[in-house]
Design a protein around this motif. Structure first.
Motif, PDB file in Angstrom:
ATOM      1  N   ALA A 209       4.922   0.197   8.424  1.00 28.42           N
ATOM      2  CA  ALA A 209       4.327  -0.913   7.663  1.00 28.42           C
ATOM      3  C   ALA A 209       5.287  -2.091   7.583  1.00 28.42           C
ATOM      4  CB  ALA A 209       3.938  -0.436   6.266  1.00 28.42           C
ATOM      5  N   GLU A 210       6.577  -1.800   7.400  1.00 27.21           N
ATOM      6  CA  GLU A 210       7.582  -2.863   7.342  1.00 27.21           C
ATOM      7  C   GLU A 210       7.697  -3.608   8.670  1.00 27.21           C
ATOM      8  OE1 GLU A 210      11.069  -0.788   6.174  1.00 27.21           O
ATOM      9  OE2 GLU A 210      10.406  -0.508   4.088  1.00 27.21           O
ATOM     10  N   LEU A 211       7.425  -2.918   9.771  1.00 27.53           N
ATOM     11  CA  LEU A 211       7.478  -3.543  11.093  1.00 27.53           C
ATOM     12  C   LEU A 211       6.231  -4.371  11.390  1.00 27.53           C
ATOM     13  CD1 LEU A 211       8.967  -0.709  13.368  1.00 27.53           C
ATOM     14  CD2 LEU A 211      10.141  -2.679  12.385  1.00 27.53           C
ATOM     15  N   GLY A 212       5.237  -4.285  10.515  1.00 30.62           N
ATOM     16  CA  GLY A 212       4.024  -5.053  10.723  1.00 30.62           C
ATOM     17  C   GLY A 212       2.895  -4.290  11.367  1.00 30.62           C
ATOM     18  N   VAL A 213       3.034  -2.959  11.469  1.00 32.90           N
ATOM     19  CA  VAL A 213       1.966  -2.144  12.065  1.00 32.90           C
ATOM     20  C   VAL A 213       0.821  -2.031  11.061  1.00 32.90           C
ATOM     21  CG1 VAL A 213       1.359   0.096  13.046  1.00 32.90           C
ATOM     22  CG2 VAL A 213       3.674  -0.837  13.379  1.00 32.90           C
ATOM     23  N   ARG A 214      -0.381  -2.283  11.511  1.00 35.09           N
ATOM     24  CA  ARG A 214      -1.554  -2.203  10.641  1.00 35.09           C
ATOM     25  C   ARG A 214      -2.544  -1.136  11.089  1.00 35.09           C
ATOM     26  NH1 ARG A 214       1.652  -3.875   8.042  1.00 35.09           N
ATOM     27  NH2 ARG A 214       1.804  -5.821   6.868  1.00 35.09           N
ATOM     28  N   ASP A 249      -2.318   5.484  -2.042  1.00 37.88           N
ATOM     29  CA  ASP A 249      -1.695   4.842  -3.202  1.00 37.88           C
ATOM     30  C   ASP A 249      -1.192   3.436  -2.880  1.00 37.88           C
ATOM     31  OD1 ASP A 249      -2.213   7.109  -4.657  1.00 37.88           O
ATOM     32  OD2 ASP A 249      -0.187   7.940  -4.446  1.00 37.88           O
ATOM     33  N   ALA A 250      -0.934   3.156  -1.608  1.00 36.75           N
ATOM     34  CA  ALA A 250      -0.471   1.816  -1.236  1.00 36.75           C
ATOM     35  C   ALA A 250      -1.540   0.771  -1.484  1.00 36.75           C
ATOM     36  CB  ALA A 250      -0.053   1.791   0.232  1.00 36.75           C
ATOM     37  N   MET A 251      -2.803   1.199  -1.511  1.00 38.35           N
ATOM     38  CA  MET A 251      -3.921   0.304  -1.818  1.00 38.35           C
ATOM     39  C   MET A 251      -3.897  -0.948  -0.948  1.00 38.35           C
ATOM     40  SD  MET A 251      -5.696   1.840  -4.151  1.00 38.35           S
ATOM     41  CE  MET A 251      -6.677   0.560  -4.942  1.00 38.35           C
ATOM     42  N   ASN A 252      -3.610  -0.768   0.338  1.00 42.26           N
ATOM     43  CA  ASN A 252      -3.582  -1.888   1.267  1.00 42.26           C
ATOM     44  C   ASN A 252      -4.701  -1.706   2.281  1.00 42.26           C
ATOM     45  OD1 ASN A 252      -3.109  -3.851   3.206  1.00 42.26           O
ATOM     46  ND2 ASN A 252      -0.899  -3.628   3.131  1.00 42.26           N
ATOM     47  N   PRO A 253      -5.816  -2.396   2.110  1.00 43.42           N
ATOM     48  CA  PRO A 253      -6.965  -2.211   3.006  1.00 43.42           C
ATOM     49  C   PRO A 253      -6.699  -2.672   4.426  1.00 43.42           C
ATOM     50  CG  PRO A 253      -7.324  -4.088   1.559  1.00 43.42           C
ATOM     51  CD  PRO A 253      -6.079  -3.419   1.081  1.00 43.42           C
ATOM     52  N   ASP A 254      -5.607  -3.411   4.644  1.00 45.61           N
ATOM     53  CA  ASP A 254      -5.297  -3.892   5.987  1.00 45.61           C
ATOM     54  C   ASP A 254      -4.618  -2.830   6.844  1.00 45.61           C
ATOM     55  OD1 ASP A 254      -6.329  -6.407   5.445  1.00 45.61           O
ATOM     56  OD2 ASP A 254      -4.422  -7.128   4.630  1.00 45.61           O
ATOM     57  N   ILE A 255      -4.120  -1.774   6.203  1.00 46.60           N
ATOM     58  CA  ILE A 255      -3.434  -0.719   6.953  1.00 46.60           C
ATOM     59  C   ILE A 255      -4.363   0.481   7.108  1.00 46.60           C
ATOM     60  CG2 ILE A 255      -1.488   0.884   7.004  1.00 46.60           C
ATOM     61  CD1 ILE A 255       0.169  -1.135   5.524  1.00 46.60           C
ATOM     62  N   LYS A 256      -4.574   0.891   8.351  1.00 47.78           N
ATOM     63  CA  LYS A 256      -5.463   2.009   8.643  1.00 47.78           C
ATOM     64  C   LYS A 256      -4.694   3.128   9.340  1.00 47.78           C
ATOM     65  CE  LYS A 256      -9.510   3.241  11.445  1.00 47.78           C
ATOM     66  NZ  LYS A 256     -10.512   2.732  12.416  1.00 47.78           N
ATOM     67  N   ILE A 257      -4.880   4.357   8.859  1.00 48.23           N
ATOM     68  CA  ILE A 257      -4.409   5.536   9.576  1.00 48.23           C
ATOM     69  C   ILE A 257      -5.649   6.233  10.123  1.00 48.23           C
ATOM     70  CG2 ILE A 257      -3.213   7.751   9.421  1.00 48.23           C
ATOM     71  CD1 ILE A 257      -1.414   6.580   7.297  1.00 48.23           C
ATOM     72  N   ARG A 258      -5.793   6.224  11.424  1.00 42.65           N
ATOM     73  CA  ARG A 258      -7.060   6.601  12.047  1.00 42.65           C
ATOM     74  C   ARG A 258      -7.546   7.994  11.671  1.00 42.65           C
ATOM     75  NH1 ARG A 258      -7.822   7.001  18.525  1.00 42.65           N
ATOM     76  NH2 ARG A 258      -6.167   8.534  18.160  1.00 42.65           N
ATOM     77  N   TRP A 259      -6.650   8.997  11.682  1.00 44.86           N
ATOM     78  CA  TRP A 259      -7.093  10.366  11.406  1.00 44.86           C
ATOM     79  C   TRP A 259      -7.646  10.464   9.988  1.00 44.86           C
ATOM     80  CZ3 TRP A 259      -6.435  14.845   8.544  1.00 44.86           C
ATOM     81  CH2 TRP A 259      -6.933  16.010   9.121  1.00 44.86           C
TER      82      TRP A 259
END
Length: 397
Positions: A209-214, A249-259
């Protein structure tokens, strides 16, 4: 080095969905191994380091003649089955080793063949070590989504993803990720990480996430009943549960974990979008660098040479591959599930687990996944947390 699916959805994040298929339903995802060589020597690679030796006879780069024959076979098959689209996933080895001219030629050939339909969606899975601005220009021009393999912070990544001299690849991979994150065109891209309970997934998630991966995915490691996981029972489910909680818990809708996103969608009634879970057929077609037509390539972890069918795009059709016994077993994978799986409360989501992970014990694929207990605990945790979130939201309303 190929990680996906692997499929695994051999699948790039983001990339074309494999969809759900029934026996007899046409294949729509084609994994094309345009390079037989790789500039890395990852310790867990199912192509080179888990017992299969078929790579030894493959060319370093797919010839243009074979590539053209592969595309002819794919589009011939797609049109004969009235497919609205085909997903072409470019893999290796390391696909960028074909070089920029070869890649541009190949993508132009895809566009030419697809001009009259069906639509072709394109993805590439790369280790990222060769990516630069020129590569991004090529992929942007042809609308190719990009998957980067990375296993976390430098010290962890470089224990496994090393070159042939044993040196780590993290710094080059990080440069590729930073290049993608900064690209103003908004290219579709994401990362694949192979889960390893020895290294906290929560730390890897934060680092990415810190590297900008979404767009991220965390792949279940390739083990089966004759090659069991080295970790104690409960380690993998703990890894995934802690990772899921951190993501939610991060509550960041821009970050998706596909599985995780796929499991939630399935719990809510959707069909699976990746081949690693769910009651679905395994219908991917693989074209190796020498033109060999094969079933799902991750199956090679089960037995040396298992995926070799003696078929080649220069002389055989997609339908001939689909009629082989191993491919038919993939199409009917749900029919091979044991009674224990059929009685499991999370069967519709788990699907018994990824087909390669079911192999062994002298029973072929008639087993639950070697990760079955871990899968069940993880899915039940996700179910319960999602239900609690819905209940809390309803109470607030």
């Amino acid at each position: 080095m190929t990680s996906v699916d692997s499929t695994r959805g051999e699948e790039v994040v983001p990339g074309p969905s494999t969809g759900t298929t029934e026996p007899g339903t046409p294949s729509s995802t084609f994994i094309i191994k345009i390079a037989g060589a790789c500039n890395l020597n990852c310790t867990y690679c199912y192509v080179y380091n888990l017992g299969d030796t078929t790579y030894e006879s493959r060319p370093k780069v797919m010839s243009k003649a074979v590539a053209g024959a592969a595309l002819d076979r794919i589009f011939e098959y797609a049109r004969s089955n009235d497919l609205p689209y085909v997903g072409l996933a470019l893999h290796g080895g390391e696909p960028t080793l074909v070089g920029k001219r070869w890649m541009a030629w190949f993508l132009d050939e895809v566009a030419r063949r697809a001009s009259g339909g069906p639509l072709a969606t394109l993805s590439v899975q790369t280790n990222g070590t060769e990516l630069d601005g020129d590569w991004l220009d090529i992929f942007a021009e042809h609308k190719v989504s990009i998957g980067i393999s990375i296993d976390g912070p430098e010290a962890w990544h470089d224990q496994f993803r090393v070159n042939h001299a044993g040196r780590g690849s993290y710094r080059k991979v990080r440069q590729a990720i930073e290049l993608l994150a900064a690209d103003p065109r908004g290219l579709p891209w994401g990362t694949l990480t192979v889960a390893n309970p020895d290294y906290p997934g929560t730390r890897i998630f934060s680092h990415l996430a810190e590297l900008g991966v979404r767009n991220m995915d965390f792949l279940w490691p390739d083990h089966h009943h004759d090659m069991r996981p080295p970790w104690p029972a409960g380690a993998l489910s703990r890894y995934y549960i802690e990772l899921f909680d951190a993501w939610l818990d991060a509550m960041n809708p821009d970050i998706k974990i596909r599985w995780f996103a796929t499991v939630i969608e399935m719990l809510l009634g959707s069909t699976p979008r990746i081949d690693a879970i769910g009651l679905q057929s395994i219908a991917e077609v693989v074209v190796e660098a020498d033109g060999s037509l094969e079933p799902l390539d991750v199956l090679r972890v089960c037995s040396n040479g298992m995926t070799q069918m003696g078929l080649n795009v220069t002389r055989n059709s997609i339908d001939e591959l689909r009629s082989t016994r191993l491919f038919s077993q993939g199409l009917r994978s749900a029919e091979l599930l044991p009674a224990d799986c059929l009685e499991c409360p999370v069967l519709n989501v788990c699907g018994g687990g990824y087909l390669p992970h079911r192999w062994g014990n002298g029973r072929g694929f008639r087993n639950p996944s070697v990760h079955s207990g871990e899968l069940r605990r993880t899915i039940e945790h996700i179910r319960d947390r999602v239900a609690a979130e819905f209940a809390a939201a309803s109470a607030r309303d």
